[in-house]
Design a protein around this motif. Structure first.
Motif, PDB file in Angstrom:
ATOM      1  N   LEU A  58       0.829  -1.202   0.000  1.00  0.00           N
ATOM      2  CA  LEU A  58       0.000   0.000   0.000  1.00  0.00           C
ATOM      3  C   LEU A  58       0.867   1.258   0.000  1.00  0.00           C
ATOM      4  N   HIS A  59       1.957   1.247   0.762  1.00  0.00           N
ATOM      5  CA  HIS A  59       2.884   2.382   0.817  1.00  0.00           C
ATOM      6  C   HIS A  59       3.442   2.684  -0.581  1.00  0.00           C
ATOM      7  N   ARG A  60       3.889   1.640  -1.281  1.00  0.00           N
ATOM      8  CA  ARG A  60       4.434   1.833  -2.634  1.00  0.00           C
ATOM      9  C   ARG A  60       3.363   2.348  -3.592  1.00  0.00           C
ATOM     10  N   ALA A  61       2.143   1.842  -3.468  1.00  0.00           N
ATOM     11  CA  ALA A  61       1.052   2.293  -4.341  1.00  0.00           C
ATOM     12  C   ALA A  61       0.740   3.771  -4.110  1.00  0.00           C
ATOM     13  N   VAL A  62       0.712   4.197  -2.854  1.00  0.00           N
ATOM     14  CA  VAL A  62       0.435   5.603  -2.542  1.00  0.00           C
ATOM     15  C   VAL A  62       1.556   6.491  -3.068  1.00  0.00           C
TER      16      VAL A  62
END
Length: 100
Positions: A58-62
């Motif tokens: 999720l961190h990478r997607a954001v």
């Protein structure tokens, strides 16, 4: 860890703080170096093994979404004449939609 964080770096830490034998500790802490403003966005939520979405996924997607947004042109007009023209165009488009 020592390759990511150096002495004097500002870091964002998240975790449960407990005390053990008189010492304060944070087990399983999330530690993110704050070398840029985007590092402030760290998703923290109960991870879902069922959907296989980890906190880092999720961190990478954001971060990827923010980088793409920052690369877009700013649609806000720089001067009053352009702003007036944009307002007129939006009003015209709204009236057309209402007539349909």
């Amino acid at each position: 860890m020592t390759q990511r964080i150096r002495r004097g770096d500002l870091v964002l830490m998240w975790g449960d703080v407990t005390e053990w034998e008189g010492f304060v500790q944070m087990l399983g802490a999330l530690i993110v170096p704050m070398r840029n403003a985007i590092a402030l966005l760290v998703p923290v939520y109960p991870q879902s093994c069922k959907q296989e979405v980890s906190m880092w996924t999720l961190h990478r997607a954001v971060l990827n979404a923010l980088r793409r947004l920052l690369a877009l042109d700013d649609p806000i007009p720089d001067n009053t004449a352009d702003a007036t023209a944009c307002r007129g165009r939006l009003t015209y488009d709204a009236l057309l939609r209402m007539r349909r």
